[in-house]
Write a protein that holds these residues in place. Sequence first.
Motif, short mmCIF file in Angstrom:
data_model
loop_
_atom_site.label_atom_id
_atom_site.label_comp_id
_atom_site.label_asym_id
_atom_site.label_seq_id
_atom_site.Cartn_x
_atom_site.Cartn_y
_atom_site.Cartn_z
N GLU A 47 -5.81 3.47 -5.57
CA GLU A 47 -6.47 2.23 -5.99
C GLU A 47 -6.38 1.98 -7.49
O GLU A 47 -6.82 0.92 -7.98
CB GLU A 47 -7.94 2.21 -5.54
N GLN A 48 -5.83 2.92 -8.24
CA GLN A 48 -5.63 2.72 -9.68
C GLN A 48 -4.28 2.09 -10.00
O GLN A 48 -4.04 1.70 -11.14
CB GLN A 48 -5.73 4.05 -10.42
N VAL A 49 -3.41 1.95 -8.99
CA VAL A 49 -2.05 1.47 -9.21
C VAL A 49 -1.97 -0.02 -8.93
O VAL A 49 -2.47 -0.51 -7.92
CB VAL A 49 -1.06 2.24 -8.33
N VAL A 50 -1.32 -0.75 -9.83
CA VAL A 50 -1.06 -2.18 -9.67
C VAL A 50 0.44 -2.39 -9.73
O VAL A 50 1.11 -1.84 -10.59
CB VAL A 50 -1.74 -2.99 -10.80
N LEU A 51 0.97 -3.18 -8.80
CA LEU A 51 2.41 -3.36 -8.69
C LEU A 51 2.82 -4.78 -9.03
O LEU A 51 2.04 -5.73 -8.86
CB LEU A 51 2.88 -3.03 -7.27
N GLY A 52 4.06 -4.92 -9.52
CA GLY A 52 4.54 -6.25 -9.85
C GLY A 52 6.05 -6.29 -9.92
O GLY A 52 6.73 -5.28 -9.79
N GLU A 80 0.82 -1.21 0.00
CA GLU A 80 0.00 0.00 0.00
C GLU A 80 0.86 1.27 0.00
O GLU A 80 0.52 2.26 -0.65
CB GLU A 80 -0.94 0.00 1.21
N ARG A 81 1.95 1.26 0.73
CA ARG A 81 2.80 2.45 0.78
C ARG A 81 3.36 2.76 -0.61
O ARG A 81 3.38 3.92 -1.04
CB ARG A 81 3.94 2.22 1.76
N LEU A 82 3.79 1.75 -1.32
CA LEU A 82 4.35 1.96 -2.65
C LEU A 82 3.28 2.41 -3.64
O LEU A 82 3.52 3.26 -4.49
CB LEU A 82 5.03 0.67 -3.14
N ARG A 83 2.08 1.86 -3.50
CA ARG A 83 0.97 2.31 -4.36
C ARG A 83 0.69 3.80 -4.16
O ARG A 83 0.53 4.55 -5.14
CB ARG A 83 -0.31 1.52 -4.04
N SER A 84 0.68 4.23 -2.92
CA SER A 84 0.42 5.64 -2.62
C SER A 84 1.52 6.53 -3.16
O SER A 84 1.26 7.61 -3.71
CB SER A 84 0.28 5.84 -1.11
#
Length: 346
Positions: A77-82, A62-66
């Motif tokens: 909530e629009q960010v997806v990580l991989g 969540e921190r990285l998404r923000s």
Amino acid sequence: MSILSQVRELDLRTDTLAALPAAVNPMALALNENPFPPLPAVRSAVSQAVGVANRYPEFLPERLRSLIGARIGVLDEQVVLGAGATGVVSQALHAMTHPGDRIVLSTPTFDGYPILTRMARLTSVQVPLDEYGHHDLDAMADAATDAKVVVLCRPHNPTGTLESAADVERFLRHVPRETMVLLDEAYIEFVTPEHRLDSAQLVARFPNLVVLRTFSKAYGLAGLRIGYGFASPELAEELSRMQLPFGMSITSAVAVAACYEAEDQLAQRIRFITDERRHLRRRLQAMGIVSTDSHANFVYLPQQGRPWREVFRDTGLQLRYFDNGALRITAAGRASTQAVLAALAR
């Protein structure tokens, strides 16, 4: 002494280079890696994070998404990580497709897409690039009418070419809304501002669009495997269902934060790489060798009746050869550029 200084002092014989790890080998020009080590602030931040490597990272990042969402101007909530942009693609294919579904790819394309297509057990529909290394967007849009996914790379890998903003928008309008579009912007940092898309605005207008980016190229963090995508909240939620728990390393957020705080230094490195790419293209042109109009950190040479593998055999240069006879060369430092030109002149 820096890694680059050490490399410059090495005897650049083939046997010496073969013993070097690829990360410090100036002749490793096959994977479009950044020739520079991570920025000093990034190395410091990652070193400190390793000190708590005995602890798990966040269950979901969540921190990285923000952090990324705030930087690119979209909701968390629009960010997806991989694990790199490739990891996001894998999540997208497994979330949105079923075995046997069709995926439309240009040919040639980034090596990862055929691999991920096989892993998801999809049927690949290949649309050849035109003679100038550009997508045939009309043919791809037509093929997408009965496909579940279509992939558009901008800049394209391996040719480095760009489709215009107007052509991309027209393409998106013609693709059915039930077909997911993966817009791969892995090399976007090398693109001059006037050629960039307003990708966040496109995502707001096209709910089937996923924009893919990475910290592996311009940011020089290929070994840390940090990539992301962004899409409409609804589509991102579907993709995030495939987010691997504890899947992003404990170094990811601190590395990204340090990268964002050192953008001025990053811009200098990008200018160095793009200047070297232009220099290589000019020298190739002077030798009568055609290359595509690349906007990335590499140069692409069509076959032109030349046996590229033979030309560079026994030179110590690690280059990317394609089944169609073409060649891709990463733009790195002047030493590697001179080695390429010397082999061609020979």
